[in-house]
Design an enzyme around this catalytic site. Structure first.
Site, short mmCIF file in Angstrom:
data_model
loop_
_atom_site.label_atom_id
_atom_site.label_comp_id
_atom_site.label_asym_id
_atom_site.label_seq_id
_atom_site.Cartn_x
_atom_site.Cartn_y
_atom_site.Cartn_z
N GLY A 190 0.82 -1.21 0.00
CA GLY A 190 0.00 0.00 0.00
C GLY A 190 0.85 1.25 0.00
O GLY A 190 2.07 1.21 0.18
N CYS A 191 0.18 2.39 -0.18
CA CYS A 191 0.92 3.65 -0.31
C CYS A 191 1.55 4.06 1.03
O CYS A 191 2.76 4.24 1.12
CB CYS A 191 0.00 4.75 -0.86
SG CYS A 191 -1.56 4.97 0.01
N TYR A 192 0.73 4.21 2.07
CA TYR A 192 1.30 4.52 3.38
C TYR A 192 2.30 3.43 3.82
O TYR A 192 3.40 3.74 4.29
CB TYR A 192 0.21 4.63 4.44
CG TYR A 192 -0.62 5.89 4.42
CD1 TYR A 192 -0.02 7.14 4.55
CD2 TYR A 192 -2.01 5.84 4.33
CE1 TYR A 192 -0.80 8.30 4.57
CE2 TYR A 192 -2.79 6.98 4.35
CZ TYR A 192 -2.18 8.22 4.47
OH TYR A 192 -2.94 9.35 4.50
N GLU B 270 7.10 9.99 -0.93
CA GLU B 270 6.93 9.23 -2.17
C GLU B 270 5.73 9.83 -2.88
O GLU B 270 4.92 10.54 -2.28
CB GLU B 270 6.66 7.75 -1.86
CG GLU B 270 5.31 7.56 -1.18
CD GLU B 270 4.94 6.14 -0.82
OE1 GLU B 270 5.83 5.30 -0.72
OE2 GLU B 270 3.72 5.89 -0.61
#
Lengths: 342, 342, 342, 342
Positions: free
Chosen positions: B148-150, B308
């Protein structure tokens, strides 16, 4: 490999040139100058370049530049004209992103840019860097004066109508809006987040420096002196120019067909399908001008909309496009990046 | 050429996959599915793709997907797990960008994602798609569950400290903030410009779905069960994640050297020079996570900062990176785009 | 009517004071000084004031200021301390919005503000202008040192926990984020739209000047020296501070009840209902700090969220609140404006 | 005290009415209706109102509304016309912020709003709510149809020129741009942060619903049928409308004097000094339209710029202004808030 130098690389057109040229397969970046930041790594100033550009800024030095095949000037106006003549004599070719060589008339230049031109004798040689108009002259040029950001959008927008001779040339209107990066990387209160990020306003209503440049270009296309009212506005965002153009139709014409036909072979001009309007985000980071044309209520006012990224097709991308033409490369090399959306 | 299909291409990770894959020299995009938009040209929905992608959305169809070497699922959670098992049996490999296969524990998944898992038997086979941790397993995987992103930012940020065993693992804090694109392309009032563009807030404070994913990953790295307090916030911008991580130091260590050493050979993790802090704009559009580490006042709390682009290194870029690994390509192919700054 | 002067009215706290005081029924604005803009109408610089404020900037002049009942200093640090002693002797009272009189320890001040203090003898007399802590001392003060923007949010957030003695005071963490207006109206490249409007970053990680101020205040409340890790971040918006505070619980306590009880009678502190988290937009333009408290996963880390408008409750509104207290007015006079949402 | 009800208070004009009316000294808010949110506290939906408004939404109920002296309709078009006739019969007066009663011609209305009008017999009675044109008729009206957001700016901008008869009325151009709040509080993908916050585009180029409203109003002023080309654009910000108007001068006139004279006594129209251009931020939250006029290059095209906050002078503030007139109050009561800048 083309040996390339950049003069004045600490502004936004500078970093955008670096982004494009670092990824260009036919370019070797050999020097980037900055008096103020000499000795500093480029990627220290612009952290997006970390891992992509190991250069340091160096002091402006004619011998280094003279060893280049091509030098881009990404400087404020009034700078390039001081050293370009000397550099050209060494055989190095020049693409100037500033306004120094865009006007053919030295007196007009002096009136709008606040002082006499330093080398008026070069004004007639300089080729105006709008490939969609001057592709062939660019190919052979020693000195290219890259078209300005607003002028690119406005000229590409009006051109098919003027070529076709279907509008009244004395009442043209260009209502344009630009992201704040167009104002450059200068410490000015007006461009602070707290001043300009939740705001919209017109500026330079009495006369913007791009007006004579646009009128010169459009008059060339029209074959007669045209008259333009040009009102620029400042958008609360970073990148993007949107021009909304108005003209009075003097003849019946299939507008959509006219535009599609005119730009059929242009790699960097995109005429949208009928009924779609361009958005600045569709060109963010990409070297393309997207256009649409409309005739509201079928009345006699035609409306053209044009968008571009002011730092790419409006500046650095256009400069690279001109370089590709000058060095006989495929015009699209290094310019095929897709716009960042969302 | 790798024959690639995309399931669910109408969201932001979908259009970002299209941007990256359209420019990837080893990929042939053969299908992109969408039930709702079947028959519509992709570049009609996403005008940045005009001139770069001539595909139309097609209805989801297993036989078309089965003819691909690789299928990306860019769907909301609960979708991929319905059809992935069947697709894998045809020999097609799968990279799932959703959360369906990220947790190894089916009960934990059920608790956080609101219902039983459709194919728990695949959870142990699925490889967690964070190349900096699982590069080798990714290479041979049939099914990769993209991080996932986080979780990507938080895990890359804490990893060197946990590997080195120099922090208290029971009091980790991750204070993170994401641009609104992380919420997806869904018609929700909360994410309107008028609601979220001049605002900052924490959300999901009682428990965000990425918490168990991060705790699973960090516990693996630490070799013991770690405990994290994770508070996500919503930023008034589109792209970018910034994680600010806090931990209590339990040993003396040269933090800068630890981080530089740990990530020395990673192509997509960049440890900034000492005293510089990462900015989200330095990674906009690029597949890189930039990190910095600090020890304010030389006290015993260490602070790590990680940024990011949530749609690139936090989603679609990471997925392409995994694809490169799975198909034995250079890990950086198609991922060398430079961040757009300004 | 209170005769009021403002020193240094060309910054953002200055214009915000003007907005509030122009509408204050008990205030007569008699002078606003600026060396650089003397002679210019205030509403020429700040067009929102057109029709509301007919003053011109005047050069700083002690006799004009001495004729005021109260003078606000809305100047950068290092300015007020040069002239405040002299002004106080004339009987005029002073509210300083800068940091000059916030620290009681002159050496500490010198270390963080880059030089010796000009009138250390006043440091012990100055009353720290956080009404929720010092209401009574403010009432009788000659000199009020208005609390800083971050310090207001962080102190109001931690105070109930420290008063109740239920947290470990040696591991406090304040992760805070501010809109760009907190950086003032100064021509700095870092705060341009093109630099800061699509970006998020931490800054001053090694030590921000508000750290000693916060530690002084929280230690007073706790009755012992506390230790704080404070990491500020820059938000891509104009107004608003959000503080996310973390502490380790050392006792069981009903957190919601603790906060509601503590702030029950405070007109400008709003504890949200359980399960709601504060948003900066809910305080835009209003003199209020909204708070929420949570205990994720019922573990032992408590999370407090606090929002305020940095220019109102974090600066000029708080200053007017202090004025109301000093002049025995209802504390809310002139401060009942509702936040602008959306 | 005027007993006031609001129908449809969950949109942005609704919350803005609440902000203004909660602080209005002559108003008692007795009901605010919403079918969807009945039973919910207003300040739960709009947290800026915490501490200022204790109302709950109630289901629409004619008897409650009939007990009011005045009811505001803050509903989408097509709603008010269903119940206004019945309500008027009870003696309650109505201010409609929607478009239902703005056009006098029922057929024209039907063409632009997609269906027959529900009570065409009221169209001739309804007073167009632009106080600068219709102040006296508003005073005695039972039913006021508040002017639209774009129409307010465009009409105030063109009016002095048309009254003076100094422009060609057949070639008017209005190039306007609005913040996203103008699109209302509806869950639409187009208005998400990720779609509209870093973008600028024209929309409804073929014909926006405000066109017939503006043409009706300007024709009334001109005493002849005028013709307008109107192109609206969507700005990446929340509040604010900027109109840039173009017309061909047909007579010599002192433009600055014309505008100053025309609006000399208007409390909510501000003509800027010569050479200054209006900014949307100068009206954020305030009930004022600021105007400037220019004649670039002294040619025969006149340019007028007008800004307003679309939710205040373009909607809810104008509605309160109309209310003040209808109930014989000072026109400025409750409308003297100063714009929030920065």
């Amino acid at each position: 490999m083309i040996k390339v130098g950049i003069v004045g690389g600490t502004g936004y057109t500078g970093v955008e040139l670096l982004r494009l040229l670092s990824a260009h397969p036919q370019v070797e970046l050999v020097a980037i100058t900055s008096r103020a930041d000499a000795g500093r790594r480029v990627d220290d100033l612009f952290p997006n370049l970390r891992g992509h550009c190991a250069l340091e800024f160096t002091p402006p030095d004619q011998s280094t530049l003279a060893a280049c095949d091509l030098v881009f000037y990404a400087t404020p106006h009034n700078v390039a004209m001081q050293t370009v003549p000397e550099l050209l004599e060494t055989g190095t070719r020049v693409i100037d992103l500033s306004a120094d060589f865009r006007l053919r008339d030295a007196e007009l230049w002096a009136r709008w840019y606040g002082g006499p031109h330093a080398c008026p004798e070069l004004l007639s040689e300089a080729v105006y860097g709008l490939p969609e108009v001057n592709r062939e002259q660019i190919a052979g040029a020693r000195l290219v004066a890259c078209a300005g950001c607003y002028p690119t959008a406005v000229q590409l927008g009006f051109m098919p109508l003027l070529k076709a001779g279907v509008i009244d040339t004395s009442t043209l209107i260009a209502n344009a809006a630009s992201g704040v990066s167009g104002a450059g990387r200068q410490a000015r209160i007006d461009n602070l987040v707290s001043e300009a990020s939740d705001n919209f306003k017109a500026y330079a209503v009495e006369g913007h420096r791009h007006l004579p440049e646009i009128e010169q270009g459009l008059s060339d296309v029209a074959g007669e002196a045209i008259r333009l009212t040009f009102v620029p506005h400042l958008l609360p965002m970073i990148r993007g120019i949107h021009a909304t153009l108005y003209a009075r139709l003097t003849a019946e014409v299939d507008l959509q067909a006219l535009y599609e036909e005119h730009y059929r072979d242009e790699p960097f001009v995109d005429v949208l399908p009928s009924g779609q309007w361009p958005q600045t985000r569709s060109v963010r980071g990409a070297n393309v001008c997207r256009l649409a044309v409309a005739r509201p209520q079928q009345r006699d006012t035609v409306v053209v909309m044009a968008v571009e990224d002011n730092l790419v097709k409006g500046a650095s991308g256009q400069a690279v496009q001109a370089m590709n033409i000058m060095f006989d490369l495929d015009e699209s090399v290094g310019l095929d990046g897709i716009a960042l959306l969302p």
